[in-house]
Design an enzyme around this catalytic site. Structure first.
Site, PDB file in Angstrom:
ATOM      1  N   ARG A 161       0.725  -1.013  -0.086  1.00 43.19           N
ATOM      2  CA  ARG A 161       0.394   0.390   0.023  1.00 43.19           C
ATOM      3  C   ARG A 161       0.695   1.332  -0.054  1.00 43.19           C
ATOM      4  O   ARG A 161       1.875   1.009   0.057  1.00 43.19           O
ATOM      5  CB  ARG A 161      -0.664  -0.001   0.990  1.00 43.19           C
ATOM      6  CG  ARG A 161      -2.364  -1.355   0.894  1.00 43.19           C
ATOM      7  CD  ARG A 161      -2.904  -1.605   2.604  1.00 43.19           C
ATOM      8  NE  ARG A 161      -1.500  -1.651   3.368  1.00 43.19           N
ATOM      9  CZ  ARG A 161      -2.258  -1.994   5.058  1.00 43.19           C
ATOM     10  NH1 ARG A 161      -3.743  -1.315   4.864  1.00 43.19           N
ATOM     11  NH2 ARG A 161      -1.337  -2.320   6.146  1.00 43.19           N
TER      12      ARG A 161
ATOM     13  N   LYS B 126       2.361   1.806   7.033  1.00 41.91           N
ATOM     14  CA  LYS B 126       2.724   1.599   8.172  1.00 41.91           C
ATOM     15  C   LYS B 126       3.632   1.777   8.742  1.00 41.91           C
ATOM     16  O   LYS B 126       4.130   2.436   8.501  1.00 41.91           O
ATOM     17  CB  LYS B 126       3.319   0.065   7.735  1.00 41.91           C
ATOM     18  CG  LYS B 126       2.387  -1.076   6.926  1.00 41.91           C
ATOM     19  CD  LYS B 126       1.503  -1.529   7.933  1.00 41.91           C
ATOM     20  CE  LYS B 126       1.916  -2.870   8.578  1.00 41.91           C
ATOM     21  NZ  LYS B 126      -0.133  -3.197   9.996  1.00 41.91           N
TER      22      LYS B 126
ATOM     23  N   TYR C 122      -0.084   4.188  10.692  1.00 39.51           N
ATOM     24  CA  TYR C 122      -0.720   3.045  11.100  1.00 39.51           C
ATOM     25  C   TYR C 122       0.627   2.754  12.062  1.00 39.51           C
ATOM     26  O   TYR C 122       1.746   2.731  11.766  1.00 39.51           O
ATOM     27  CB  TYR C 122      -0.767   1.815  10.730  1.00 39.51           C
ATOM     28  CG  TYR C 122      -2.198   1.468  10.266  1.00 39.51           C
ATOM     29  CD1 TYR C 122      -3.867   1.850  11.355  1.00 39.51           C
ATOM     30  CD2 TYR C 122      -2.442   1.421   8.811  1.00 39.51           C
ATOM     31  CE1 TYR C 122      -4.909   1.696  10.607  1.00 39.51           C
ATOM     32  CE2 TYR C 122      -3.643   1.822   8.241  1.00 39.51           C
ATOM     33  CZ  TYR C 122      -5.003   2.183   8.573  1.00 39.51           C
ATOM     34  OH  TYR C 122      -6.090   1.365   8.004  1.00 39.51           O
TER      35      TYR C 122
ATOM     36  N   HIS D  40       0.488   1.120  16.293  1.00 38.90           N
ATOM     37  CA  HIS D  40       0.340   0.188  16.963  1.00 38.90           C
ATOM     38  C   HIS D  40       1.625  -0.230  17.655  1.00 38.90           C
ATOM     39  O   HIS D  40       2.063  -1.355  18.338  1.00 38.90           O
ATOM     40  CB  HIS D  40       0.067  -1.419  16.243  1.00 38.90           C
ATOM     41  CG  HIS D  40      -1.357  -1.476  15.696  1.00 38.90           C
ATOM     42  ND1 HIS D  40      -2.513  -1.418  16.330  1.00 38.90           N
ATOM     43  CD2 HIS D  40      -1.492  -0.678  14.241  1.00 38.90           C
ATOM     44  CE1 HIS D  40      -3.043  -1.791  15.403  1.00 38.90           C
ATOM     45  NE2 HIS D  40      -2.134  -1.352  13.481  1.00 38.90           N
TER      46      HIS D  40
ATOM     47  N   GLU E  43      -5.052   4.502  13.815  1.00 40.12           N
ATOM     48  CA  GLU E  43      -5.395   3.925  14.389  1.00 40.12           C
ATOM     49  C   GLU E  43      -6.293   3.774  16.005  1.00 40.12           C
ATOM     50  O   GLU E  43      -7.385   3.116  16.484  1.00 40.12           O
ATOM     51  CB  GLU E  43      -5.271   2.129  14.879  1.00 40.12           C
ATOM     52  CG  GLU E  43      -4.058   2.137  16.218  1.00 40.12           C
ATOM     53  CD  GLU E  43      -2.281   2.801  15.271  1.00 40.12           C
ATOM     54  OE1 GLU E  43      -2.595   3.332  14.379  1.00 40.12           O
ATOM     55  OE2 GLU E  43      -1.893   2.748  16.510  1.00 40.12           O
TER      56      GLU E  43
ATOM     57  N   ASP F 224      -5.460 -10.386  14.137  1.00 42.30           N
ATOM     58  CA  ASP F 224      -4.748  -9.391  15.239  1.00 42.30           C
ATOM     59  C   ASP F 224      -4.973  -8.534  16.779  1.00 42.30           C
ATOM     60  O   ASP F 224      -4.000  -8.738  17.123  1.00 42.30           O
ATOM     61  CB  ASP F 224      -4.823  -7.973  14.172  1.00 42.30           C
ATOM     62  CG  ASP F 224      -6.195  -7.515  14.290  1.00 42.30           C
ATOM     63  OD1 ASP F 224      -7.230  -8.504  14.877  1.00 42.30           O
ATOM     64  OD2 ASP F 224      -6.584  -6.531  13.508  1.00 42.30           O
TER      65      ASP F 224
HETATM   66  N1  LIG Z   1      -7.299  -9.723  10.256  1.00 43.72           N
HETATM   67  C1  LIG Z   1      -7.332  -8.462   9.755  1.00 43.72           C
HETATM   68  O1  LIG Z   1      -6.422  -8.512   8.514  1.00 43.72           O
HETATM   69  C2  LIG Z   1      -8.055  -7.274  10.550  1.00 43.72           C
HETATM   70  C3  LIG Z   1      -8.403  -6.676   9.629  1.00 43.72           C
HETATM   71  C4  LIG Z   1      -9.263  -5.814   9.888  1.00 43.72           C
HETATM   72  C5  LIG Z   1      -9.412  -5.618  11.114  1.00 43.72           C
HETATM   73  N2  LIG Z   1      -9.136  -7.166  12.571  1.00 43.72           N
HETATM   74  C6  LIG Z   1      -9.887  -7.654  13.191  1.00 43.72           C
HETATM   75  O2  LIG Z   1     -10.474  -8.046  13.038  1.00 43.72           O
HETATM   76  C7  LIG Z   1     -12.113  -8.048  14.176  1.00 43.72           C
HETATM   77  C8  LIG Z   1     -13.413  -7.058  14.322  1.00 43.72           C
HETATM   78  O3  LIG Z   1     -12.804  -5.966  13.847  1.00 43.72           O
HETATM   79  P1  LIG Z   1     -14.102  -5.022  13.865  1.00 43.72           P
HETATM   80  O4  LIG Z   1     -13.552  -3.723  13.146  1.00 43.72           O
HETATM   81  O5  LIG Z   1     -15.367  -5.912  13.358  1.00 43.72           O
HETATM   82  O6  LIG Z   1     -15.062  -4.976  15.430  1.00 43.72           O
HETATM   83  P2  LIG Z   1     -16.071  -4.072  15.650  1.00 43.72           P
HETATM   84  O7  LIG Z   1     -15.886  -3.585  17.062  1.00 43.72           O
HETATM   85  O8  LIG Z   1     -16.916  -3.178  14.377  1.00 43.72           O
HETATM   86  O9  LIG Z   1     -17.679  -5.374  15.913  1.00 43.72           O
HETATM   87  C9  LIG Z   1     -17.124  -6.388  16.420  1.00 43.72           C
HETATM   88  C10 LIG Z   1     -18.349  -7.369  17.302  1.00 43.72           C
HETATM   89  O10 LIG Z   1     -18.118  -8.631  18.033  1.00 43.72           O
HETATM   90  C11 LIG Z   1     -19.051  -8.264  18.621  1.00 43.72           C
HETATM   91  N3  LIG Z   1     -18.678  -9.807  19.914  1.00 43.72           N
HETATM   92  C12 LIG Z   1     -18.152  -9.136  20.667  1.00 43.72           C
HETATM   93  N4  LIG Z   1     -18.130 -10.161  21.515  1.00 43.72           N
HETATM   94  C13 LIG Z   1     -18.866 -10.867  21.371  1.00 43.72           C
HETATM   95  C14 LIG Z   1     -19.349 -12.485  21.670  1.00 43.72           C
HETATM   96  N5  LIG Z   1     -18.837 -13.137  22.878  1.00 43.72           N
HETATM   97  N6  LIG Z   1     -19.952 -13.204  20.559  1.00 43.72           N
HETATM   98  C15 LIG Z   1     -20.031 -12.510  19.370  1.00 43.72           C
HETATM   99  N7  LIG Z   1     -20.101 -11.238  19.314  1.00 43.72           N
HETATM  100  C16 LIG Z   1     -19.186 -10.789  19.683  1.00 43.72           C
HETATM  101  C17 LIG Z   1     -19.469  -6.779  19.214  1.00 43.72           C
HETATM  102  O11 LIG Z   1     -20.949  -6.986  19.502  1.00 43.72           O
HETATM  103  C18 LIG Z   1     -19.055  -6.320  18.020  1.00 43.72           C
HETATM  104  O12 LIG Z   1     -20.309  -6.168  17.068  1.00 43.72           O
HETATM  105  C19 LIG Z   1     -11.051  -7.194  15.269  1.00 43.72           C
HETATM  106  O13 LIG Z   1     -10.264  -8.059  16.037  1.00 43.72           O
HETATM  107  C20 LIG Z   1     -10.046  -6.080  14.458  1.00 43.72           C
HETATM  108  O14 LIG Z   1      -8.870  -6.259  14.971  1.00 43.72           O
HETATM  109  C21 LIG Z   1      -8.389  -7.912  11.263  1.00 43.72           C
END
Ligand SMILES: NC(=O)c1ccc[n+]([C@@H]2O[C@H](COP(=O)([O-])OP(=O)(O)OC[C@H]3O[C@@H](n4cnc5c(N)ncnc54)[C@H](O)[C@@H]3O)[C@@H](O)[C@H]2O)c1
Length: 378
Positions: free
Chosen positions: A19, A78, A97, A99, A121, A273
């Site tokens: 990116r 990054k 970003y 972190h 972030e 993550d």
């Molecule tokens: N791997 C990657 O490349 C990547 C990229 C972007 C985001 N992420 C990660 O994805 C995850 C989700 O991000 P998001 O932006 O959707 O967050 P978000 O806050 O929009 O959504 C999280 C949801 O999880 C729900 N939740 C919490 N505990 C729960 C449980 N026990 N059971 C069911 N639902 C539950 C919450 O109510 C909320 O609606 C985060 O950890 C974020 O860091 C990873």
């Protein structure tokens, strides 16, 4: 009277990062407002932006040393890596970003250098939204069913199920745990593929919202340990998308539950993550994205949006540009004073750590942002 700022765009040198922090369209917005934009040679190549596209937008293409030494505001994607620490300096504002709560050497390098560092972030609105993280969640969510469908194919080691089914053959079952930004976007794409989709959520309000926007096309179930266990047994693809802000992801999927899942089913743990939401999850890379535990294929890539830089770069700059414009127009200090959301993004101000969680994580002195500003350290 608006001032003109010199804005640098550094090329990302972290492995597998394609990116870039500014598109030619963004560069044009800035140069049209009278700012000077310096783009490092080949900075946009990984996202299919050639140097001359930036030049046509009024930017100058310059070598790496010039970008870092001449810029007043430096844009990156990054965090700086060790070889870049020597380039951090007083008088520079870095917007990227970061972190750094998980990166002590970088935190110390930033503090020692006297730089001002604003982290994408931690920019946070008064309603708790994270506007500069949201597009990456949208992208990761949309990629998750695509990655899952790919690994469900038999030659990839998967079960051999087509998520959409065909006339006369049932579609695959997708279970999404967590119905936030990632979960909603994953559900939209899984529905588009023709799968049968269930979302497990903990927030009733959020479920009401999802029911409305998805027009009742998914099953919405209250998330509990028993419900997770029951839902996993007949799933072809499970997508982990939970988040508890500021905490590690809860381990909702245990090793024992995997025994009950179908052989060759796929688990895409987007929440990796934050540590992942299965006991058996550990981070993987785009080079080797999957591994198998108890017959279940785990896909746990921690930077999923990195796979689609052309989309990710545009989505990122769509949301960062208004903040870049504000910093460029007003200067970092005034921009931060005017916008409480941007103020939340300031992790280090003129070498002082102004983000409490970061200072705490590394045992460093914490200076509240207001004090740092009042002290005139900037
Ligand atoms: N791997 C990657 O490349 C990547 C990229 C972007 C985001 N992420 C990660 O994805 C995850 C989700 O991000 P998001 O932006 O959707 O967050 P978000 O806050 O929009 O959504 C999280 C949801 O999880 C729900 N939740 C919490 N505990 C729960 C449980 N026990 N059971 C069911 N639902 C539950 C919450 O109510 C909320 O609606 C985060 O950890 C974020 O860091 C990873």
């Amino acid at each position: 009277m608006p001032r003109a700022m010199r804005i640098g765009v550094a090329r990302e040198i972290k492995s597998q990062e394609y990116r870039v922090a500014l598109t030619p369209a963004g560069a044009r917005e800035l140069t049209q407002r009278g700012h000077e934009v310096l783009v490092e040679t080949d900075a946009g190549l990984g996202s299919a932006f050639a140097d001359d596209a930036y030049e046509r937008a009024g930017a100058s293409i310059v070598p790496v040393d010039d970008v870092w030494t001449r810029a007043e505001l430096l844009l990156k994607v990054k965090e700086p890596i060790a070889s870049e620490y020597k380039r951090l300096r007083e008088g520079l504002t870095l917007f990227t970003y970061l972190h750094i709560a998980a990166d002590e050497p970088l935190t110390r390098a930033l503090a020692d250098s006297g730089i001002t560092a604003i982290a994408y972030e931690t920019v946070e609105t008064d309603r708790g939204a994270l506007p500069l993280l949201a597009p990456m969640s949208e992208i990761a969510g949309r990629l998750a069913p695509q990655a899952g469908a790919h690994h469900l194919e038999k030659p990839k080691g998967g079960r051999g199920t087509l998520l959409g089914g065909v006339a006369g053959v049932a579609p695959g079952r997708v279970v999404v745990i967590g119905g936030g930004i990632v979960g909603y976007n994953a559900a939209v794409i899984a529905l588009g593929l023709g799968a049968q989709v269930t979302i497990l959520e903990r927030s009733v309000d959020r479920m009401r919202h999802l029911e409305e926007v998805l027009s009742g096309r998914v099953s919405l179930l209250m998330s509990s340990s028993l419900q997770v266990e029951e839902s996993l047994t007949d799933a072809d693809l499970v997508i982990g998308a939970v988040l508890i802000p500021g905490a590690l992801a809860p381990k909702l999927v245990t090793r024992d539950m995997l025994h009950e899942m179908k052989e060759g089913s796929v688990f895409v743990d987007v929440a990796i993550d934050q540590g992942g939401c299965a006991e058996t999850s550990h981070p993987t890379t785009h080079d080797e994205p999957v591994y198998t535990v108890e017959g279940v294929i785990h896909y746990c890539v921690a930077n999923m949006p990195g796979a689609v830089p052309i989309t990710s770069t545009r989505a990122l700059t769509n949301v960062t540009l208004p903040y870049v414009e504000a910093i460029a127009e007003d200067g970092a200090i005034q921009a931060v004073q005017r916008d409480p959301a941007l103020a939340q993004g300031v992790n280090v101000l003129a070498g002082r750590v102004t983000y409490e969680a970061v200072a705490e994580a590394h045992g460093l002195d914490y200076t509240p942002l207001e004090d740092a500003l009042a002290a005139g350290v900037a």
